[in-house]
Design an enzyme around this catalytic site. Structure first.
Site: not given
Lengths: 229, 274, 295
Positions: A29-30
């Protein structure tokens, strides 16, 4: 191979990372970023890996070494980006051996780009390459989804990055001191973690200079104030 | 015998029941076709007396996100032609490298060029491929890739000179469709910039009467209109003038003389006056 | 090298008992019959020159070039069997191209020399092939500027990259010579072909010494190269020749980092000086002889 068709790149261009994932795939997701500063570069990332809304790993290391002072930040599919990073790590170690000199950041970026571009319809990988070398100093390259290559003074990526474009643009200064640059990365990632549900956990950083690679770790329970390791 | 080829070699439906094709791939035909991700918007260009003026802004968009603001979309070929790229940036980079290799191939041949139009280039005496040749080459390349169902997702404008030293301006798109015209624009520019340029250069003769200053002025006007009306545009742009002296490329221009102050007179959306 | 192979010279893959590969030595003979080629590495560039022997009056003047461009910044000249040289150049171009395809950067001169050395060496190993009948001189300029990735877009920080090691210089002129055995070294000045002995003697008189600090400029080197080819031609006087020269400078020099033919005007000037220098020498010698006569 089936791709979801719910994402609409032309509308927001942001959630496309999610939609390009294969079914059941683990997603980074980051929030990732890399910045140049006076003595080299700093890479930074959160530590959250999700499958849907479930956090598959809360202490992920998204900062990956491909050569001594050339690292990358990975976003998109965990499997794809790990496979790509592994290939590049192999290629760069081969380069160092056969040519008797360490690769430059350009070399790494070229190899990364070739893989991402020629497999664009199979990969979901958004990468930031950051490296230090004797000749060119600290450099940052960004390789977004389609496999284009962009040289930048700093780069942000991943789903969380969309929330911090404003912060970064307003607070960015070129040629910062190391402490200021570390602080810039930390404050930016704190905002990204705060607003992006797919980002979270600890903040990891790697500082690359002539002295080598130096890892930083900041934890949420101390409000990211104290540096561990 | 069943005369339909589709039925040949298959178990007879009337004996074995309808054919069960469920094990075959159900996702439709295989597609290598991608769609663009990081994109550039319009390129505009117009011919004038001694050459061609071409411009494109410095933005690479990621959907609606203005992600990269320093992307130079005008690329110089052999110091004598300019290719302007709209569409996918990764494919633009592939084409740029491909053209670079083509230019190296040209330099293998050391015979000095008979044409004097290369005098200003660092490749002096090398390149023989002019813009008209380049246009044909790129058309073939783009058309081949579309036939492979793996198109290069770009619209290109090629600016330079033809074999006779006359200004050359042409376009190729991702299907391999090719045009030449006194003025050309890709993307939003085809709708917004072309009408403006056609007012100044409706015909080849009219274009040949334009001065350099007029042509640059028209292109700057087009860039301004595009910035007003194209939601994927930027106010920093690159502009090149191609003549037989070579290419003059400026890559970090700022849009000037914009008109916004009239917003003060706009109040409400109809009857409101305060 | 007058020995006879006595059966050990019939194939590449056979050593003689005293450890020689006769096929390679014969290939060197082929080189020694070819027109002289030289290369000069000076502080601001590299010059390549060749004595192109004219084999027929029916050949067009200035056509059939002997010096080839391998990549923008790389040139090759060779002495020996011309078809072998042409194949060498094809391969060198392929190597330069494949380097560009993988690393999206021009190949450094040293790496091209290494790859081509390896390629030539492979032709000394197998029964089915013969060694190259050429010695090649590779000249190149590795960019002293900061080069990015081919086709890259975007810029780094406007203040420049941080953390560079200060005071270090990169790139510059490079010159290599590759022999039929595959052996190659880097040189300040290199010569091969028929007139190599005379040419080497002349090259050794030039000030090409310490790294990048040689006092010879590129333009002077062009003139020296022309003169040396004329001197070397003395051994081959019965045959007509054309002088062919190319040069490579840095980004701020006359060729802007590109390998190019030396412009006609400069070449003709260099040739005029070369001829004059030879005539002066002859006169001097005549004078000496005259003096003797008078005594």
């Amino acid at each position: 191979m089936e791709f979801g068709n719910s994402g609409s790149l032309s509308e927001d261009g942001i959630h496309v990372d999610m939609d390009r994932l294969k079914k059941g795939e683990v997603n980074l997701g980051t929030s990732i970023m890399a910045v140049t500063f006076k003595d080299g570069v700093i890479l930074g990332a959160d530590s959250r890996t999700t499958t849907g809304a479930y956090i598959a790993n809360r202490v992920t290391d998204k900062l990956t070494r491909v050569h001594d002072t050339i690292w990358c930040c990975r976003s998109g599919s965990a499997a794809d980006t790990q496979a790509v990073a592994d290939i590049v790590q192999y290629q760069l170690s081969l380069f160092a051996m056969t040519n008797g000199k360490p690769p430059t950041t350009q070399t790494a970026a070229s190899i990364f780009q070739e893989i991402c571009y020629s497999n664009k319809d199979r990969l979901s990988a958004g990468l930031i390459i950051a490296g230090w070398d004797e000749r060119y100093g600290g450099q940052v390259y960004s390789i977004p989804l389609g496999g284009s290559l962009h040289k930048q003074s700093y780069a942000i990526g991943g789903s969380g990055s969309t929330y911090i474009y404003g912060f970064c643009d307003s607070n960015w200064k070129e040629g910062m001191e190391e402490a200021d640059a570390v602080n810039f990365v930390k404050e930016a990632l704190k905002e990204a973690i705060k607003w992006d549900g797919s980002s979270g956990g600890v903040i990891r950083m790697v500082v690359l200079t002539g002295k080598g690679a130096d890892r930083h770790l900041y934890l949420p329970d101390t409000d990211y104030k104290v540096r561990h390791t | 015998m069943d005369h339909r080829p589709q039925a040949w070699g298959r178990p007879r439906d009337d004996v074995y029941g309808a054919y069960d094709g469920s094990y075959l791939q159900s996702g439709g035909p295989k597609t290598a076709t991608q769609s663009p991700v990081v994109t550039g918007t319009s390129v505009v260009a117009i011919k004038y007396k001694d050459g061609v003026v071409i411009a494109a802004d410095n933005l690479a968009s990621y959907g609606s996100l203005a992600r990269f603001t320093d992307v130079k979309r005008l690329r110089v070929f052999l110091g004598t032609s300019v290719v302007g790229f709209g569409g996918d940036v990764s494919d633009m980079q592939w084409l740029d490298r491909h053209l670079n290799e083509l230019a190296i191939d040209e330099s293998y041949d050391d015979e000095p060029s008979p044409s004097s139009l290369l005098s200003a280039s660092p490749n002096k005496g090398h390149g023989k491929l002019n813009a008209a040749n380049l246009h044909v080459y790129l058309q073939k390349l783009m058309y081949r890739r579309r036939n492979d169902f793996d198109p290069l997702w770009n619209q290109l404008l090629i600016a330079g000179l033809d074999a006779a030293g006359k200004p050359h301006l042409s376009s190729v798109d991702l299907r391999g469709t090719a045009f030449t015209s006194p003025s050309l624009a890709t993307g939003f520019g085809a709708a917004l910039a072309q009408p403006i340029m056609r007012r100044h250069a409706p015909t080849e003769e009219a274009a040949a009467a334009l001065t350099r200053e007029e042509a640059v002025g028209v292109v700057q006007e087009c860039m301004k209109v595009l910035y007003y009306r194209d939601a994927r545009s930027l106010d920093r742009y690159s502009i090149a003038v191609v003549t037989k002296e070579g290419v003059e490329l400026k890559e970090d221009e700022q849009l000037e003389r914009q008109s916004w102050a009239f917003a003060e007179r706009i109040k409400g959306y109809g009857t409101q006056t305060v | 090298m007058t020995s006879i192979g006595t059966g050990y010279d019939l194939a590449n893959s056979i050593f003689s008992p005293d450890g020689r590969n006769f096929q390679v030595e014969y290939a060197v003979k082929a080189v020694e019959n070819g027109g002289t080629s030289i290369g000069i590495r000076c502080k601001d560039g590299v010059v390549l020159a060749v004595e192109k022997v004219i084999t027929s009056k029916l050949l067009k003047q200035g056509a059939n070039k002997r010096i080839a461009t391998v990549d923008r910044h790389l040139g090759v000249v060779y002495s020996g069997m011309i078809p072998d040289g042409r194949h060498f150049i094809d391969r060198a171009r392929d190597e330069a191209r494949s380097w560009r395809d993988t690393f999206k950067n021009p190949i450094p001169t040293a790496d091209l020399a290494s790859r081509m050395g390896g390629y030539m060496q492979a032709y000394t190993l197998y029964q089915s092939v013969r060694p190259f009948g050429i010695t090649a001189i590779v000249g190149g300029w590795d960019s002293e500027l900061e080069s990015g990735v081919d086709g890259e877009v975007g810029r780094g920080p406007s203040v420049g990259a941080g953390g560079k090691t200060p005071g270090k210089k990169y790139g510059g002129p490079f010159l290599y010579m590759i022999e039929p055995s595959g052996l190659y070294w880097g040189y300040y000045g290199a010569a091969t072909g028929k007139g190599r002995q005379a040419a080497k003697a002349e090259l050794e008189k030039l000030d090409l010494s310490a790294d990048g600090e040689s006092s010879l400029t590129l333009e002077e080197a062009v003139k020296e190269a022309a003169r040396i080819i004329y001197v070397a031609h003395d051994d081959n006087k019965d045959k007509d020749f054309e002088l062919e020269m190319s040069w490579i400078s840095g980004a701020d020099g006359p060729t802007k980092g590109f390998h190019q033919e030396v412009p006609k005007a400069l070449r003709e000037e260099a040739e005029r000086l070369a001829k004059k220098s030879l005539e002066d020498e002859d006169e001097e010698e005549e004078k000496k002889e005259d003096d003797k006569m008078e005594e």
